[in-house]
Design an enzyme around this catalytic site. Structure first.
Site, PDB file in Angstrom:
ATOM      1  CG  MET A  30      -1.974  -0.533  -7.216  1.00  0.00           C
ATOM      2  SD  MET A  30      -1.171   0.308  -8.532  1.00  0.00           S
ATOM      3  CE  MET A  30       0.291  -0.960  -8.828  1.00  0.00           C
ATOM      4  N   GLY A  31      -5.052  -4.537  -6.576  1.00  0.00           N
ATOM      5  CA  GLY A  31      -5.808  -5.650  -7.016  1.00  0.00           C
ATOM      6  C   GLY A  31      -4.675  -6.933  -7.375  1.00  0.00           C
ATOM      7  CE1 TYR A  32      -4.088 -11.826 -12.017  1.00  0.00           C
ATOM      8  CE2 TYR A  32      -2.071 -12.126 -11.175  1.00  0.00           C
ATOM      9  CZ  TYR A  32      -2.946 -12.715 -12.059  1.00  0.00           C
ATOM     10  OH  TYR A  32      -2.998 -13.716 -12.841  1.00  0.00           O
ATOM     11  CG  LEU A  33      -6.366  -8.677  -4.003  1.00  0.00           C
ATOM     12  CD1 LEU A  33      -7.551  -8.691  -2.836  1.00  0.00           C
ATOM     13  CD2 LEU A  33      -5.435  -7.696  -3.589  1.00  0.00           C
ATOM     14  CG  HIS A  37      -2.512  -8.217  -1.809  1.00  0.00           C
ATOM     15  ND1 HIS A  37      -2.111  -8.659  -3.107  1.00  0.00           N
ATOM     16  CD2 HIS A  37      -1.952  -6.677  -2.099  1.00  0.00           C
ATOM     17  CE1 HIS A  37      -1.502  -7.582  -3.889  1.00  0.00           C
ATOM     18  NE2 HIS A  37      -1.408  -6.330  -3.242  1.00  0.00           N
ATOM     19  N   GLY A 148       2.752  -3.625   2.827  1.00  0.00           N
ATOM     20  CA  GLY A 148       3.702  -4.693   2.938  1.00  0.00           C
ATOM     21  C   GLY A 148       5.052  -4.329   2.937  1.00  0.00           C
ATOM     22  CE  LYS A 150       6.115  -6.734  -3.719  1.00  0.00           C
ATOM     23  NZ  LYS A 150       6.393  -5.780  -4.610  1.00  0.00           N
ATOM     24  CG  ASP A 151       5.812  -2.440  -2.550  1.00  0.00           C
ATOM     25  OD1 ASP A 151       6.193  -2.385  -3.631  1.00  0.00           O
ATOM     26  OD2 ASP A 151       4.774  -3.093  -2.628  1.00  0.00           O
ATOM     27  CD  GLN A 154       3.431   1.487  -1.955  1.00  0.00           C
ATOM     28  OE1 GLN A 154       3.517   1.959  -3.055  1.00  0.00           O
ATOM     29  NE2 GLN A 154       3.085   0.679  -1.428  1.00  0.00           N
TER      30      GLN A 154
HETATM   31  O1  PAF Z   1       1.579  -0.931  -3.359  1.00  0.00           O
HETATM   32  C1  PAF Z   1       0.525  -0.738  -4.035  1.00  0.00           C
HETATM   33  O2  PAF Z   1      -0.393  -1.631  -4.344  1.00  0.00           O
HETATM   34  C2  PAF Z   1       0.079   0.815  -4.483  1.00  0.00           C
HETATM   35  O3  PAF Z   1       1.356   1.279  -4.716  1.00  0.00           O
HETATM   36  C3  PAF Z   1      -0.682   1.463  -3.891  1.00  0.00           C
HETATM   37  C4  PAF Z   1      -0.140   1.771  -2.317  1.00  0.00           C
HETATM   38  C5  PAF Z   1      -2.155   0.754  -3.565  1.00  0.00           C
HETATM   39  C6  PAF Z   1      -1.026   2.863  -4.003  1.00  0.00           C
HETATM   40  O4  PAF Z   1      -1.441   2.786  -5.454  1.00  0.00           O
END
Ligand code: PAF
Length: 282
Positions: A30-33, A37, A148, A150-151, A154
């Site tokens: 979602m950017g703001y790398l 990342h 990653g 961290k999630d 997810q």
């Molecule tokens: O982890 C993230 O940055 C977001 O949840 C993802 C996987 C890009 C989905 O929007």
């Protein structure tokens, strides 16, 4: 590096690459790398021929009142980082490109691993994640996709979705990157005020304390949970959401603790809601 904003153009490029026998590595973001990342891009660069990074702040995974509007962004810095990491394609679709009707009637819901933990305070979050990741995988096509740890929840959701729907994507989980004091790197760390930043490593410290207790022979999950929760709650600037220890594969409670485990915690520090997790084994 080429920046592509259209789905059709991205598909055409990646189909050409695959037809020429090249493998595709995909880092959805979602950017703001940040350096977390970057570690995913480094790994993708080492393991695949063509590396694509997507940047899309997905509204479906934010509930009303969450930080969608405030989510940090810096496309120039993100572009520079992706370029420096040797990324081949930056995919930056607009919301209109991703959701042209402005409304989505299809939702991907992954049962079991989506329940509890993050879902206890963000009940619709993983439907939004699974839906956009399914869409991104449908756009990118056959690839290895890098996420990653961290999630952690997810990753479990995405893995299950890929398995259940036979999506031709190999999910690669990569270690959490941390600041020297243990704070897991996150785009949301940018919300922290100085005093909050100073105490935020308590999340990681509590997880380490939980793992030490398990290593010392504790098999009662309630005791491990309480130990971690008490440590986080003792910090006045931290507002605990949860501190849990679960089976690492199913994310379900195990009592007594046995096998591969995951300790996970979430807390708010001012505007920033931070999550973290580590592994343990009995
Ligand atoms: O982890 C993230 O940055 C977001 O949840 C993802 C996987 C890009 C989905 O929007």
């Amino acid at each position: 590096m080429t920046t592509i904003t259209g789905i059709a153009a991205l598909r055409a490029r990646l189909d050409t690459e695959r037809a020429a026998g090249r493998t595709v590595g995909f880092v959805p973001t979602m950017g703001y790398l940040h350096a977390g990342h970057a570690s995913l891009m480094t790994r993708a660069r080492a393991e695949t021929d063509v590396v694509i990074v997507s940047i899309f702040v997905n509204p479906l995974q934010f509930a009303a009142g969450e930080d969608l509007a405030a989510y940090p962004h810096d496309l120039a810095a993100d572009t520079a980082m992706a370029q420096a990491e040797g990324v081949d394609v930056l995919f930056v679709p607009t919301e209109a490109e991703m959701y042209p009707d402005g409304v989505v009637h299809t939702s991907v819901r992954v049962m079991q691993v989506s329940a509890g933990l993050e879902a206890s305070t963000r009940p619709t979050h993983f439907d939004g994640v699974a839906t956009v990741v399914a869409k991104l995988f449908a756009i990118v096509g056959t690839c290895r996709a890098y996420f990653g740890e961290k999630d952690f929840q997810q990753i479990a959701v995405v893995r299950r979705m890929v398995r259940d729907l036979s999506v031709p994507v190999e999910v690669v989980a990569c270690p959490t990157q941390r600041d020297p004091d243990g704070l897991a790197l996150s785009s949301r760390n940018s919300y922290l005020l100085d005093a909050e930043r100073a105490v935020a490593p308590v999340l990681h410290a509590a997880l380490l304390a939980g793992r030490m207790a398990i290593d010392a022979g504790e098999v009662n999950p309630a005791k491990v949970r309480a130990l971690m929760a008490d440590l986080i709650s003792a910090e006045p600037l931290a507002h605990l959401d949860y501190a849990e220890v679960v089976d690492a594969a199913t994310l379900q409670t195990v009592d007594p603790l046995a096998g591969e485990l995951r300790l996970l915690a979430a807390a708010r520090f001012g505007r920033a809601r931070l999550i973290d997790n580590i592994g343990a084994e009995v």
